[in-house]
Design a protein around this motif. Sequence first.
Motif, PDB file in Angstrom:
ATOM      1  N   LYS A  42      11.558  65.014  18.329  1.00  0.00           N
ATOM      2  CA  LYS A  42      12.793  64.510  18.248  1.00  0.00           C
ATOM      3  C   LYS A  42      13.048  63.928  19.634  1.00  0.00           C
ATOM      4  CE  LYS A  42      17.634  65.302  17.716  1.00  0.00           C
ATOM      5  NZ  LYS A  42      18.755  66.014  17.271  1.00  0.00           N
ATOM      6  N   ILE A  43      13.357  62.734  20.012  1.00  0.00           N
ATOM      7  CA  ILE A  43      13.698  62.295  21.439  1.00  0.00           C
ATOM      8  C   ILE A  43      15.091  62.761  21.721  1.00  0.00           C
ATOM      9  CG2 ILE A  43      13.873  60.301  22.943  1.00  0.00           C
ATOM     10  CD1 ILE A  43      11.808  58.915  21.209  1.00  0.00           C
ATOM     11  N   VAL A  44      15.331  63.416  22.841  1.00  0.00           N
ATOM     12  CA  VAL A  44      16.688  63.607  23.630  1.00  0.00           C
ATOM     13  C   VAL A  44      17.319  62.693  24.145  1.00  0.00           C
ATOM     14  CG1 VAL A  44      17.869  65.399  25.102  1.00  0.00           C
ATOM     15  CG2 VAL A  44      16.013  66.015  24.050  1.00  0.00           C
ATOM     16  N   GLN A  45      16.687  61.819  25.130  1.00  0.00           N
ATOM     17  CA  GLN A  45      17.135  60.673  25.836  1.00  0.00           C
ATOM     18  C   GLN A  45      16.309  59.388  25.734  1.00  0.00           C
ATOM     19  OE1 GLN A  45      20.034  60.683  27.920  1.00  0.00           O
ATOM     20  NE2 GLN A  45      20.534  62.959  27.491  1.00  0.00           N
ATOM     21  N   PRO A  46      16.625  58.746  24.661  1.00  0.00           N
ATOM     22  CA  PRO A  46      15.731  57.418  24.329  1.00  0.00           C
ATOM     23  C   PRO A  46      15.593  56.343  25.748  1.00  0.00           C
ATOM     24  CG  PRO A  46      17.224  57.804  22.501  1.00  0.00           C
ATOM     25  CD  PRO A  46      17.656  58.650  23.518  1.00  0.00           C
ATOM     26  N   SER A  47      16.915  56.390  26.217  1.00  0.00           N
ATOM     27  CA  SER A  47      17.047  55.379  27.429  1.00  0.00           C
ATOM     28  C   SER A  47      16.062  55.641  28.633  1.00  0.00           C
ATOM     29  CB  SER A  47      18.417  55.147  27.996  1.00  0.00           C
ATOM     30  OG  SER A  47      18.914  56.279  28.207  1.00  0.00           O
ATOM     31  N   LEU A  48      15.932  57.147  28.688  1.00  0.00           N
ATOM     32  CA  LEU A  48      15.315  57.668  29.915  1.00  0.00           C
ATOM     33  C   LEU A  48      13.643  57.370  29.597  1.00  0.00           C
ATOM     34  CD1 LEU A  48      17.220  60.825  31.182  1.00  0.00           C
ATOM     35  CD2 LEU A  48      17.173  58.467  32.222  1.00  0.00           C
ATOM     36  N   HIS A  49      13.507  57.717  28.444  1.00  0.00           N
ATOM     37  CA  HIS A  49      12.126  57.698  27.811  1.00  0.00           C
ATOM     38  C   HIS A  49      11.493  56.122  28.046  1.00  0.00           C
ATOM     39  CE1 HIS A  49      10.354  61.288  26.115  1.00  0.00           C
ATOM     40  NE2 HIS A  49      11.583  61.606  25.794  1.00  0.00           N
ATOM     41  N   PHE A  50      12.474  55.281  27.595  1.00  0.00           N
ATOM     42  CA  PHE A  50      12.156  53.966  27.871  1.00  0.00           C
ATOM     43  C   PHE A  50      11.730  53.464  29.355  1.00  0.00           C
ATOM     44  CE2 PHE A  50      13.556  49.653  28.897  1.00  0.00           C
ATOM     45  CZ  PHE A  50      12.715  48.716  28.212  1.00  0.00           C
ATOM     46  N   TYR A  51      12.734  53.922  30.291  1.00  0.00           N
ATOM     47  CA  TYR A  51      12.477  53.698  31.898  1.00  0.00           C
ATOM     48  C   TYR A  51      11.095  54.418  32.396  1.00  0.00           C
ATOM     49  CZ  TYR A  51      16.935  51.115  31.588  1.00  0.00           C
ATOM     50  OH  TYR A  51      17.868  50.478  30.999  1.00  0.00           O
ATOM     51  N   ARG A  52      11.039  55.471  31.643  1.00  0.00           N
ATOM     52  CA  ARG A  52       9.796  56.378  32.196  1.00  0.00           C
ATOM     53  C   ARG A  52       8.631  55.704  31.861  1.00  0.00           C
ATOM     54  NH1 ARG A  52       6.882  60.717  29.791  1.00  0.00           N
ATOM     55  NH2 ARG A  52       5.765  61.768  31.110  1.00  0.00           N
ATOM     56  N   VAL A  53       8.604  55.229  30.696  1.00  0.00           N
ATOM     57  CA  VAL A  53       7.291  54.541  30.082  1.00  0.00           C
ATOM     58  C   VAL A  53       7.183  52.886  30.835  1.00  0.00           C
ATOM     59  CG1 VAL A  53       6.375  53.193  28.166  1.00  0.00           C
ATOM     60  CG2 VAL A  53       7.287  55.476  27.646  1.00  0.00           C
ATOM     61  N   LEU A  54       8.127  52.239  31.075  1.00  0.00           N
ATOM     62  CA  LEU A  54       8.000  51.050  31.767  1.00  0.00           C
ATOM     63  C   LEU A  54       7.525  51.549  33.327  1.00  0.00           C
ATOM     64  CD1 LEU A  54       8.622  47.990  31.318  1.00  0.00           C
ATOM     65  CD2 LEU A  54      11.059  48.543  32.449  1.00  0.00           C
ATOM     66  N   THR A  55       8.041  52.483  33.992  1.00  0.00           N
ATOM     67  CA  THR A  55       7.863  52.596  35.235  1.00  0.00           C
ATOM     68  C   THR A  55       6.218  52.983  35.256  1.00  0.00           C
ATOM     69  OG1 THR A  55       8.791  54.645  35.370  1.00  0.00           O
ATOM     70  CG2 THR A  55      10.104  52.928  36.201  1.00  0.00           C
ATOM     71  N   ALA A  56       5.929  53.936  34.404  1.00  0.00           N
ATOM     72  CA  ALA A  56       4.654  54.538  34.392  1.00  0.00           C
ATOM     73  C   ALA A  56       3.513  53.529  34.240  1.00  0.00           C
ATOM     74  CB  ALA A  56       4.628  55.715  33.328  1.00  0.00           C
ATOM     75  N   ALA A  57       3.786  52.524  33.227  1.00  0.00           N
ATOM     76  CA  ALA A  57       2.999  51.577  32.806  1.00  0.00           C
ATOM     77  C   ALA A  57       2.791  50.678  34.004  1.00  0.00           C
ATOM     78  CB  ALA A  57       3.443  50.952  31.463  1.00  0.00           C
ATOM     79  N   SER A  58       3.874  50.324  34.631  1.00  0.00           N
ATOM     80  CA  SER A  58       3.710  49.355  35.701  1.00  0.00           C
ATOM     81  C   SER A  58       2.764  49.975  36.821  1.00  0.00           C
ATOM     82  CB  SER A  58       5.293  49.030  36.322  1.00  0.00           C
ATOM     83  OG  SER A  58       5.919  48.611  35.187  1.00  0.00           O
ATOM     84  N   GLY A  59       3.074  51.085  37.217  1.00  0.00           N
ATOM     85  CA  GLY A  59       2.555  51.745  38.142  1.00  0.00           C
ATOM     86  C   GLY A  59       1.221  52.026  37.952  1.00  0.00           C
ATOM     87  N   ILE A  60       0.673  52.386  36.802  1.00  0.00           N
ATOM     88  CA  ILE A  60      -0.734  52.464  36.374  1.00  0.00           C
ATOM     89  C   ILE A  60      -1.451  51.188  36.642  1.00  0.00           C
ATOM     90  CG2 ILE A  60      -2.291  53.203  34.482  1.00  0.00           C
ATOM     91  CD1 ILE A  60      -0.612  55.223  33.716  1.00  0.00           C
ATOM     92  N   VAL A  61      -0.880  50.337  36.057  1.00  0.00           N
ATOM     93  CA  VAL A  61      -1.686  48.921  36.041  1.00  0.00           C
ATOM     94  C   VAL A  61      -1.612  48.383  37.552  1.00  0.00           C
ATOM     95  CG1 VAL A  61      -1.402  46.512  35.443  1.00  0.00           C
ATOM     96  CG2 VAL A  61      -0.826  48.111  33.708  1.00  0.00           C
ATOM     97  N   LEU A  62      -0.563  48.576  38.219  1.00  0.00           N
ATOM     98  CA  LEU A  62      -0.591  48.063  39.896  1.00  0.00           C
ATOM     99  C   LEU A  62      -1.621  49.190  40.337  1.00  0.00           C
ATOM    100  CD1 LEU A  62       2.972  47.988  40.629  1.00  0.00           C
ATOM    101  CD2 LEU A  62       1.311  45.826  40.735  1.00  0.00           C
ATOM    102  N   ALA A  82       6.509  57.016  41.498  1.00  0.00           N
ATOM    103  CA  ALA A  82       7.662  57.935  41.996  1.00  0.00           C
ATOM    104  C   ALA A  82       8.865  58.002  41.063  1.00  0.00           C
ATOM    105  CB  ALA A  82       8.103  57.217  43.548  1.00  0.00           C
ATOM    106  N   ALA A  83       9.108  56.705  40.800  1.00  0.00           N
ATOM    107  CA  ALA A  83      10.271  56.690  39.714  1.00  0.00           C
ATOM    108  C   ALA A  83      10.221  57.456  38.140  1.00  0.00           C
ATOM    109  CB  ALA A  83      10.530  55.276  39.477  1.00  0.00           C
ATOM    110  N   ALA A  84       8.587  57.221  37.938  1.00  0.00           N
ATOM    111  CA  ALA A  84       8.306  57.832  36.646  1.00  0.00           C
ATOM    112  C   ALA A  84       8.364  59.371  36.723  1.00  0.00           C
ATOM    113  CB  ALA A  84       6.978  57.404  36.279  1.00  0.00           C
TER     114      ALA A  84
END
Length: 249
Positions: free
Chosen positions: A64-84, A167-169
């Motif tokens: 069960k996801i507690v904070q969907p919005s935070l999960h979304f931003y975490r995935v977005l920043t992590a994916a961007s960071g890894i590709v870069l 860092a954001a992730a």
Amino acid sequence: WQGVIWKLLACFFFAANNGVVKLLSKTSEAGPGLSSYQIAFLQNSIGFMMMLPFILSLGTQNLKIVQPSLHFYRVLTAASGIVLWYMALSHMRMAEAVALSFTGPIFTVIGARLYLKEHISFYRYVGIFLGILGAFVITRPDKALMGKMSAFSWAALFPLGSAIALAAAKLLSRALGERGESAENLTFYLLLFMTPLSLIPTLTSWVTPTSTQWAWAVLLGGLSAGAHYTTSHAYKAAEVTFLAPFGFA
């Protein structure tokens, strides 16, 4: 201090991960070089499949996801960071890319103070400063920033952008951990949602891996899952500013 142990394990996994990424991104006897997007997709999809049996054994009620919005931003920043980061490893020498990645703790500490409202004691400031100073003396990021020429190297923007995104992730991982998300949940959803994000650009530059590259990709998936799992445990167990100096390991 449990967080420190998890952080040091994460450093080991990420270091090994970097070596495999560098190998897969270059054309060699193993096969043609793979794009940063494809490497990220293989890493995320294989890592997710490795984690899935372990997650299911814990029971689906724990997903069960507690904070969907935070999960979304975490995935977005992590994916961007890894590709870069993978783009940095593809276009720069590893030593130069790692040197510039050491700016990450600076962004992390600033974010922890502003976003997480963490208290930074005098001793933490000293520890972080000495870590950054030591990394600067050894790796000379000022030279890495200029590349092999005396002019600014545009490739330097890749590790710098990656440092900011990751860092954001990390900050979002800590925020989710404080809200009760388990390390298993953080790892599972990160790999789950990063897979389709990295697939879309991969389709435009897909190169069929050789058997040797597939073997390295499987190892990469395992290292990635281990890195994200230990990182999630670290930031759930300890404050971001406390762990920052240990990132230089």
